[in-house]
Scaffold this active site. Sequence first.
Site, PDB file in Angstrom:
ATOM      1  N   THR A   1       0.994  -1.151   0.074  1.00  0.00           N
ATOM      2  CA  THR A   1       0.071   0.058   0.191  1.00  0.00           C
ATOM      3  C   THR A   1       1.030   1.081   0.030  1.00  0.00           C
ATOM      4  O   THR A   1       2.135   1.008   0.080  1.00  0.00           O
ATOM      5  CB  THR A   1      -0.835  -0.074   1.249  1.00  0.00           C
ATOM      6  OG1 THR A   1      -1.517  -1.115   1.362  1.00  0.00           O
ATOM      7  CG2 THR A   1      -1.853   1.160   1.381  1.00  0.00           C
TER       8      THR A   1
ATOM      9  N   THR B   1      -4.312   2.141  -2.010  1.00  0.00           N
ATOM     10  CA  THR B   1      -3.664   0.671  -2.223  1.00  0.00           C
ATOM     11  C   THR B   1      -4.359  -0.001  -3.405  1.00  0.00           C
ATOM     12  O   THR B   1      -5.582   0.320  -3.797  1.00  0.00           O
ATOM     13  CB  THR B   1      -3.997  -0.289  -0.739  1.00  0.00           C
ATOM     14  OG1 THR B   1      -3.275  -1.382  -0.964  1.00  0.00           O
ATOM     15  CG2 THR B   1      -5.515  -0.460  -0.536  1.00  0.00           C
TER      16      THR B   1
ATOM     17  N   SER C   1     -10.814  -2.406   6.214  1.00  0.00           N
ATOM     18  CA  SER C   1      -9.355  -1.822   5.860  1.00  0.00           C
ATOM     19  C   SER C   1      -8.807  -1.684   7.053  1.00  0.00           C
ATOM     20  O   SER C   1      -9.488  -1.490   7.985  1.00  0.00           O
ATOM     21  CB  SER C   1      -9.467  -0.706   4.950  1.00  0.00           C
ATOM     22  OG  SER C   1      -8.256  -0.137   4.655  1.00  0.00           O
ATOM     23  N   SER C   2      -7.717  -1.756   7.037  1.00  0.00           N
ATOM     24  CA  SER C   2      -6.447  -1.328   8.201  1.00  0.00           C
ATOM     25  C   SER C   2      -5.950  -0.001   7.768  1.00  0.00           C
ATOM     26  O   SER C   2      -5.287   0.713   8.769  1.00  0.00           O
ATOM     27  CB  SER C   2      -5.388  -2.396   8.537  1.00  0.00           C
ATOM     28  OG  SER C   2      -6.092  -3.691   8.886  1.00  0.00           O
TER      29      SER C   2
ATOM     30  N   GLY D   1       1.195  -1.614   5.055  1.00  0.00           N
ATOM     31  CA  GLY D   1       1.542  -2.766   5.811  1.00  0.00           C
ATOM     32  C   GLY D   1       0.316  -3.913   6.231  1.00  0.00           C
ATOM     33  O   GLY D   1       0.574  -4.407   7.286  1.00  0.00           O
TER      34      GLY D   1
HETATM   35  O1  DON Z   1      -6.871  -1.947   3.336  1.00  0.00           O
HETATM   36  C1  DON Z   1      -6.112  -3.017   3.878  1.00  0.00           C
HETATM   37  O2  DON Z   1      -6.004  -2.920   4.920  1.00  0.00           O
HETATM   38  C2  DON Z   1      -5.144  -3.650   3.051  1.00  0.00           C
HETATM   39  N1  DON Z   1      -5.840  -4.181   1.690  1.00  0.00           N
HETATM   40  C3  DON Z   1      -3.838  -2.844   2.726  1.00  0.00           C
HETATM   41  C4  DON Z   1      -2.821  -3.539   2.171  1.00  0.00           C
HETATM   42  C5  DON Z   1      -1.678  -3.024   2.587  1.00  0.00           C
HETATM   43  O3  DON Z   1      -1.443  -2.211   3.442  1.00  0.00           O
HETATM   44  C6  DON Z   1      -0.593  -3.508   1.872  1.00  0.00           C
HETATM   45  N2  DON Z   1       0.535  -2.837   2.058  1.00  0.00           N
HETATM   46  N3  DON Z   1       1.784  -2.286   2.344  1.00  0.00           N
END
Ligand code: DON
Length: 573
Positions: free
Chosen positions: A382, A400, A453-454, A474
């Site tokens: 992301t 992301t 989502s995070s 992350g």
């Molecule tokens: O929205 C989310 O929480 C995940 N799809 C995010 C993925 C992510 O952070 C990848 N990052 N490095």
Amino acid sequence: MPRKKTTLQTQSARTIQAFLVAIIALAPQLQAGTTPAYATHGMVVSQSGYASEAGAKVLQEGGTAVDAAVTTAFVLAVTHPSAGNIGGGGFLIYRPNTGLPVAYDFREKAPVAAHEIMWLDEHGKYDKNKHHNSHLAVGVPGTVAGLHLAWKQNGKLPWARLVQPSIDIARNGFPVSHGLARDLESRLKRFQPYATTMAQFSNDGKPYQPGEILKQTDLAATLTRIAESGPAGFYQGETAELIVAEMTANGGIISKEDLAKYNAVERKPIIGSYRGYDIISMPPPSSGGVTLVQMLNILEGYDLRKSQFGSAETMHLMAESMRRAYRNRALHLGDPEANPEMPIAKLTSQGYALELRQSIVPRKATPSSLIGFEWPHESDETTHLSVVDAGRNAVSLTYTLENSYGSGIVVTGAGFLLNNEMGDFNPAPGMTTEAGLIGTKPNLTQPGKRMLSSMTPTIVAKDGELVMATGSPGGRTIINTVLQTIVNVVDHQMNAQEAVDAGRFHHQWFPDRIQYEEQRFSPDTLQLLKGYKYTLKEIDRQGSAHIIVVDRKRNVLEGGVDHRRPDTAAAGY
Ligand code: DON
């Protein structure tokens, strides 16, 4: 504010150069006195020097923080293709220096043909590949609608001006960096099934070498349509037709109607308070704000300044806060439209934090519970950017494609990568197993729903003044990375760069363990934590935070860029 009368080009080039010198001089580990990038008026920090520089130029021309964020995000879609995107989605928090902060939700949505059990095969068995690596894994993209909505409400410069730098770089190309060359090489096998992706991200089937020029002409044409027509240049007309053709030829379900109906949403941010600082963060469908505020509420009951950065006591208290808040994340949070009953007020209240605090035992890990399941797969690619303008208006934006390069599918004829965000939905009703799946209700797949989502774009203020903008990629670790940047600044009084460099760790309830970055914590501390009955796991790195902190005494901006990943840069003036 007085401005030097050098040309934008020269001024900007000089600034970038100065910053890059500072960045290269930094050590990768926490060391006392690492120096942030400085700027007097405005600053952009992001995962790509081209993007930060283009954003800083917008600020210099008198654009707002939102204007600069729009340009930075579009350029990232060209120069940082693993996560910068127009085929994905994300969140933006905007805090004007006066007036109310606002959250923009441009998370992807499930197509209308999606349903709860679509990730099961004909025998009722969960099909991980379908869920994460297929045309079905693509959610209806939100980035273009979200950036446009934020700009419409808070922008000053013309939309086409803001998109133009991304068009120029896509059309003329840019030299591939060492970091990008390595990254693309490592992904070529994954791209192989998709001829269009191979054509765009390899040099006739061979990996790009550092210094070779990467041109993306189809992407330039799509960006031109977006520059000319706004969201209609993406959700309707030629771009929409190309997306739908890509879907119908390959078993995908996104329709013209899904694209035409996509809407970005303005939401009220989650607001918390930590030691007198206002915490302004993202509400559901992000789990970030609610979880972050819960953890800070718990931690406010302890003197972390006294127990110090990296001590076993501090790490224990933080890990126990993480464990409790992540449990609530899994049980309660999802798309707000599909889950109107989420107990957000309770979860973010001080009274509830007190209750949780009372269950924390000194020097002893609380076992996570009987349910020994692992979490489902979630990638960690992301990207985050932070912007502050001369009026101290601030943007924190995380977006992301989900996996690195999303689904790996470039839309034929349109030149951009599609997300695989449907993988963020829970796999199937009740399918919670020790092998790694969670099937809790709030985040099951439904037509038109946004997946949990995070991503945690966050802004911190105090006494009405901006203090910091922070965020990170992350996956699930994001919320804890953001937590640690805030604790590092507020409790440990680190500058922006120190706060980013400092070692990170993560606990997410299940698996019941602390994962920590190698070489950044004392073996003595780790030994003590084992004595407290923690299971520990070493990892190489966590997140890639890009933060701006205001040195309020000097009224100067400090940029902290994350060297855990390549090509990061601050730019300002
Ligand atoms: O929205 C989310 O929480 C995940 N799809 C995010 C993925 C992510 O952070 C990848 N990052 N490095």
